[in-house]
Design an enzyme around this catalytic site. Sequence first.
Site, PDB file in Angstrom:
ATOM      1  N   ASP A   1       3.885   2.928  -4.326  1.00  0.00           N
ATOM      2  CA  ASP A   1       2.859   3.723  -5.012  1.00  0.00           C
ATOM      3  C   ASP A   1       2.580   3.040  -6.348  1.00  0.00           C
ATOM      4  OD1 ASP A   1       1.380   5.554  -6.485  1.00  0.00           O
ATOM      5  OD2 ASP A   1       2.428   7.284  -5.622  1.00  0.00           O
TER       6      ASP A   1
ATOM      7  N   ASP B   1       0.877  -1.181   0.000  1.00  0.00           N
ATOM      8  CA  ASP B   1       0.000   0.000   0.000  1.00  0.00           C
ATOM      9  C   ASP B   1       0.910   1.225   0.000  1.00  0.00           C
ATOM     10  OD1 ASP B   1      -2.115   1.985   0.868  1.00  0.00           O
ATOM     11  OD2 ASP B   1      -3.265   0.159   1.109  1.00  0.00           O
TER      12      ASP B   1
ATOM     13  N   HIS C   1     -20.208  -0.153  -9.242  1.00  0.00           N
ATOM     14  CA  HIS C   1     -20.361   1.162  -9.895  1.00  0.00           C
ATOM     15  C   HIS C   1     -19.933   1.125 -11.379  1.00  0.00           C
ATOM     16  CE1 HIS C   1     -21.871   2.765  -6.269  1.00  0.00           C
ATOM     17  NE2 HIS C   1     -20.865   2.211  -5.612  1.00  0.00           N
TER      18      HIS C   1
ATOM     19  N   TYR D   1     -15.280   7.169 -11.071  1.00  0.00           N
ATOM     20  CA  TYR D   1     -14.761   5.989 -10.363  1.00  0.00           C
ATOM     21  C   TYR D   1     -15.231   4.699 -11.049  1.00  0.00           C
ATOM     22  CZ  TYR D   1     -14.971   2.370  -6.698  1.00  0.00           C
ATOM     23  OH  TYR D   1     -14.894   1.190  -5.997  1.00  0.00           O
TER      24      TYR D   1
ATOM     25  N   GLY E   1      -5.995   1.431  -4.776  1.00  0.00           N
ATOM     26  CA  GLY E   1      -6.505   2.496  -5.630  1.00  0.00           C
ATOM     27  C   GLY E   1      -7.530   3.310  -4.874  1.00  0.00           C
TER      28      GLY E   1
HETATM   29  P1  NAI Z   1      -9.973   1.480   0.730  1.00  0.00           P
HETATM   30  O1  NAI Z   1     -10.077   2.864   0.216  1.00  0.00           O
HETATM   31  O2  NAI Z   1     -10.235   1.238   2.189  1.00  0.00           O
HETATM   32  O3  NAI Z   1      -8.541   0.858   0.360  1.00  0.00           O
HETATM   33  C1  NAI Z   1      -7.858   1.156  -0.820  1.00  0.00           C
HETATM   34  C2  NAI Z   1      -6.382   1.205  -0.488  1.00  0.00           C
HETATM   35  O4  NAI Z   1      -5.665   1.537  -1.682  1.00  0.00           O
HETATM   36  C3  NAI Z   1      -6.029   2.265   0.574  1.00  0.00           C
HETATM   37  O5  NAI Z   1      -5.392   1.667   1.680  1.00  0.00           O
HETATM   38  C4  NAI Z   1      -5.117   3.234  -0.174  1.00  0.00           C
HETATM   39  O6  NAI Z   1      -4.080   3.760   0.612  1.00  0.00           O
HETATM   40  C5  NAI Z   1      -4.582   2.365  -1.315  1.00  0.00           C
HETATM   41  N1  NAI Z   1      -4.147   3.190  -2.434  1.00  0.00           N
HETATM   42  C6  NAI Z   1      -4.784   4.256  -2.988  1.00  0.00           C
HETATM   43  N2  NAI Z   1      -4.022   4.803  -3.952  1.00  0.00           N
HETATM   44  C7  NAI Z   1      -2.881   4.064  -4.023  1.00  0.00           C
HETATM   45  C8  NAI Z   1      -1.701   4.134  -4.818  1.00  0.00           C
HETATM   46  N3  NAI Z   1      -1.528   5.098  -5.742  1.00  0.00           N
HETATM   47  N4  NAI Z   1      -0.743   3.229  -4.598  1.00  0.00           N
HETATM   48  C9  NAI Z   1      -0.894   2.249  -3.656  1.00  0.00           C
HETATM   49  N5  NAI Z   1      -1.981   2.132  -2.879  1.00  0.00           N
HETATM   50  C10 NAI Z   1      -2.968   3.031  -3.064  1.00  0.00           C
HETATM   51  O7  NAI Z   1     -10.979   0.592  -0.149  1.00  0.00           O
HETATM   52  P2  NAI Z   1     -11.607  -0.827   0.182  1.00  0.00           P
HETATM   53  O8  NAI Z   1     -12.980  -0.641   0.683  1.00  0.00           O
HETATM   54  O9  NAI Z   1     -10.646  -1.631   0.958  1.00  0.00           O
HETATM   55  O10 NAI Z   1     -11.742  -1.433  -1.286  1.00  0.00           O
HETATM   56  C11 NAI Z   1     -10.678  -2.167  -1.885  1.00  0.00           C
HETATM   57  C12 NAI Z   1     -10.921  -2.262  -3.378  1.00  0.00           C
HETATM   58  O11 NAI Z   1     -12.182  -2.865  -3.607  1.00  0.00           O
HETATM   59  C13 NAI Z   1     -10.942  -0.917  -4.079  1.00  0.00           C
HETATM   60  O12 NAI Z   1     -10.321  -1.051  -5.336  1.00  0.00           O
HETATM   61  C14 NAI Z   1     -12.413  -0.627  -4.255  1.00  0.00           C
HETATM   62  O13 NAI Z   1     -12.647   0.173  -5.407  1.00  0.00           O
HETATM   63  C15 NAI Z   1     -12.992  -2.026  -4.411  1.00  0.00           C
HETATM   64  N6  NAI Z   1     -14.371  -2.102  -3.959  1.00  0.00           N
HETATM   65  C16 NAI Z   1     -14.672  -2.097  -2.618  1.00  0.00           C
HETATM   66  C17 NAI Z   1     -15.990  -2.207  -2.197  1.00  0.00           C
HETATM   67  C18 NAI Z   1     -16.351  -2.300  -0.752  1.00  0.00           C
HETATM   68  O14 NAI Z   1     -17.512  -2.590  -0.450  1.00  0.00           O
HETATM   69  N7  NAI Z   1     -15.434  -2.096   0.187  1.00  0.00           N
HETATM   70  C19 NAI Z   1     -17.085  -2.266  -3.172  1.00  0.00           C
HETATM   71  C20 NAI Z   1     -16.654  -2.238  -4.543  1.00  0.00           C
HETATM   72  C21 NAI Z   1     -15.346  -2.181  -4.900  1.00  0.00           C
HETATM   73  C1  15L Z   2     -17.764   0.816  -3.846  1.00  0.00           C
HETATM   74  O1  15L Z   2     -17.282   0.656  -4.964  1.00  0.00           O
HETATM   75  C2  15L Z   2     -17.013   1.501  -2.772  1.00  0.00           C
HETATM   76  O2  15L Z   2     -15.630   1.223  -2.820  1.00  0.00           O
HETATM   77  C3  15L Z   2     -17.550   1.183  -1.384  1.00  0.00           C
HETATM   78  O3  15L Z   2     -17.004   2.100  -0.460  1.00  0.00           O
HETATM   79  C4  15L Z   2     -19.075   1.247  -1.355  1.00  0.00           C
HETATM   80  O4  15L Z   2     -19.501   2.533  -1.635  1.00  0.00           O
HETATM   81  C5  15L Z   2     -19.633   0.278  -2.382  1.00  0.00           C
HETATM   82  O5  15L Z   2     -19.084   0.516  -3.683  1.00  0.00           O
HETATM   83  C6  15L Z   2     -21.162   0.348  -2.510  1.00  0.00           C
HETATM   84  O6  15L Z   2     -21.683   0.558  -3.593  1.00  0.00           O
HETATM   85  O7  15L Z   2     -21.827   0.161  -1.489  1.00  0.00           O
END
Ligand code: NAI
Ligand code: 15L
Length: 264
Positions: A49, A32, A111, A134, A71
């Site tokens: 990064d 990360d 999304h 996004y 991301g």
């Molecule tokens: P989050 O925002 O908590 O974690 C994403 C991580 O990516 C963060 O720790 C951030 O520091 C890191 N990051 C951002 N830019 C970066 C870069 N340039 N280089 C390296 N690391 C970087 O998101 P979450 O909830 O853990 O989601 C993980 C993945 O799943 C994301 O790609 C998100 O779009 C996808 N996702 C998550 C959902 C959910 O319900 N949590 C729903 C749909 C998709």
């Molecule tokens: C996503 O893609 C987001 O990363 C998460 O934070 C939620 O918003 C999720 O979709 C959702 O649609 O509930």
Amino acid sequence: MKRLLITGAAGNLGKILREGLKGYADILRLSDIADMGPAGPGEEVVTCDLSDRAAVDELTKDCDGIIHLGGISIEAAFDDLLQANFLGTYNLYEGARNNGKPRILFASSNHAIGFHKRTTKLDDTSELRPDSLYGVTKCYGEALASYYYDKFDVETVSLRIGSCFEKPRDRRMLSTWMSPRDFISLMKAVFDAPMTGHLVMYGVSNNRTKWWNNDHADFIGWQPQDNSDIFRDEIEAAFPAEDRHDPAVIYQGGGFAAKGHFED
Ligand code: NAI
Ligand code: 15L
């Protein structure tokens, strides 16, 4: 599996997998840009990064599988998405191609299809209808995954994750919720499967109300165990009934679809 790389390891889902996949691979390589704390037993911690191509090439060396969560995970300015999601995902695929072609789990999102109506049942063949910039980055990631499979034989499961949290946070999530337990079991099914090609799937629990069909992915043998109904009374008491004329209720993407363009 010897070494499994998880990008975005400091985030919400990364933390779930860091715990839930302990022992699944000999080594979890956690990466990360944010702080991940020290490496525990069976872990490597690499700050990187994703927009730095040389660093990502190094990061992807000697991995047998990659879970790409890193991301920006919500709507954001295009220039920020450009670095983290567009460039970052490209660098990851280039790294995978150069370093033994490990299978990739790409964390796509609902999304990517958020401008479909809730009354439409979707599957892997449904038209992409992103509801945000996004969401566009997730369509791009899926397209990249398709291209890298067809051109270079890099396999990917593009997982359109619904809402993966401890429990649903509103009425919409009664349909989109994926439990952490189901998420962990799905990750194991993805990497245990003998083959995936480029497979598009929905990351959703066995909810009674849902908008997505995963029947085409039965060959990887994943069966979600959880159902959001255990939270239904609590959520319905906490949130008012939905107005069916509200765009956030009409469209699957909810608030992402209802909001104006981020940069206006
Ligand atoms: P989050 O925002 O908590 O974690 C994403 C991580 O990516 C963060 O720790 C951030 O520091 C890191 N990051 C951002 N830019 C970066 C870069 N340039 N280089 C390296 N690391 C970087 O998101 P979450 O909830 O853990 O989601 C993980 C993945 O799943 C994301 O790609 C998100 O779009 C996808 N996702 C998550 C959902 C959910 O319900 N949590 C729903 C749909 C998709
Ligand atoms: C996503 O893609 C987001 O990363 C998460 O934070 C939620 O918003 C999720 O979709 C959702 O649609 O509930």
